[in-house]
Design a protein around this motif. Sequence first.
Motif, short mmCIF file in Angstrom:
data_model
loop_
_atom_site.label_atom_id
_atom_site.label_comp_id
_atom_site.label_asym_id
_atom_site.label_seq_id
_atom_site.Cartn_x
_atom_site.Cartn_y
_atom_site.Cartn_z
N ARG A 110 -5.56 52.64 84.65
CA ARG A 110 -6.75 52.75 85.45
C ARG A 110 -7.26 54.39 85.83
N PHE A 111 -6.64 55.20 84.77
CA PHE A 111 -6.87 56.66 85.15
C PHE A 111 -7.56 57.35 84.00
N SER A 112 -8.51 58.23 84.50
CA SER A 112 -9.10 59.20 83.64
C SER A 112 -8.99 60.47 84.02
N LEU A 113 -8.84 61.42 83.24
CA LEU A 113 -8.44 62.83 83.72
C LEU A 113 -9.60 63.84 83.89
N GLY A 114 -10.07 64.22 85.11
CA GLY A 114 -11.02 65.01 85.07
C GLY A 114 -10.68 66.43 85.24
N ILE A 115 -11.17 67.22 84.51
CA ILE A 115 -10.89 68.59 84.59
C ILE A 115 -11.86 69.86 84.61
N SER A 175 -5.24 56.82 74.57
CA SER A 175 -5.40 58.26 74.88
C SER A 175 -6.28 58.29 76.02
N ILE A 176 -5.77 58.98 77.04
CA ILE A 176 -6.57 58.94 78.19
C ILE A 176 -7.74 59.77 78.24
N PRO A 177 -8.80 59.20 78.65
CA PRO A 177 -10.27 59.82 78.89
C PRO A 177 -10.29 61.18 79.38
N ILE A 178 -10.86 62.17 78.82
CA ILE A 178 -10.76 63.51 79.45
C ILE A 178 -12.05 63.98 79.68
N ILE A 179 -12.33 64.04 81.20
CA ILE A 179 -13.65 64.05 81.62
C ILE A 179 -13.76 65.64 82.09
N CYS A 180 -14.79 66.32 81.53
CA CYS A 180 -14.78 67.83 82.11
C CYS A 180 -15.74 67.75 83.13
#
Length: 298
Positions: A110-115, A175-180
Amino acid sequence: MKIGVVYPQIELKGDPQALRDFARAVEDLGFNHLVMYDHVLGAVGDDRDPPLTGPYRDTDPFHDPLIAYAHIAALTTTLEFCPGVMILPQRQTVLVARQAADLDLLSGGRFSLGIGVGWNPVEYEALGISFTTRGQRLTEQIDLLRRLWSGEVVDFQGKYHRVDRAALVPAPAHSIPIICGGLSAPAYRRAAKYADGFIFTGPFEDVAVPGLHKLHQLLEENGRDIKGFRADLDVVGRPAARRGDFEGLSVPELLGTLETWEANGGTHAAVKTMGMGFSTVDEHLEHLAKVADALGLG
């Protein structure tokens, strides 16, 4: 379009029970995801040269997103999590990879990494990281995170990182989604080349919508499919008296904004109650219940 909620950390002031009550309630109301903002430190703004440009200072409370999400994940079943955004360049990349992998595993994906790169040089200095190289560092971090999340042995030599034949085990199930996120042209270019999505903020008509169109153009120039790319709106509203912050929108205004965002290709949006004058969990949730009802959530 998936609708989430921004956690109102300013008004709820680091209260752990408020965090628990808020998260469980927004899940029950049918919202898709919970956004949390990130700052490790708040800095005193007086007598700075150059001055601090962002809205937060030493009195503003924040939770660490990864720790807070891990706690909430154990109390919820469907609510998804995405920081908006975690200031990744001031953190150790391999450690974040381990923490994010565990959060994704323990939450059931349930996790996406916003960076993003952030704006506060005081915070970077306190953490022992160069502020001026944060953009280049972030780009390299995206590559390294994806390699580590593969679960394979990684032999990586970059400008800012060295991993000598080591593996991250257990790896996340995917692969965890990476959201810029961000407002600059470099942020858009970085996302178009390397990220799985983008978090848009700022004035809606003047910044967010044109920014989405620009990013779609950049995706096409990079040979990437717009379909499947997450376009997430941090719904802020009108400028407020507090410098750098915004007042929330009324329910009819919010519905119009969300409709326009979806029509322009938006896939996600997060409703923000911070700055609307609410001081208790119940007041925030009462407004969100009206939004959920108007949207037909639940």
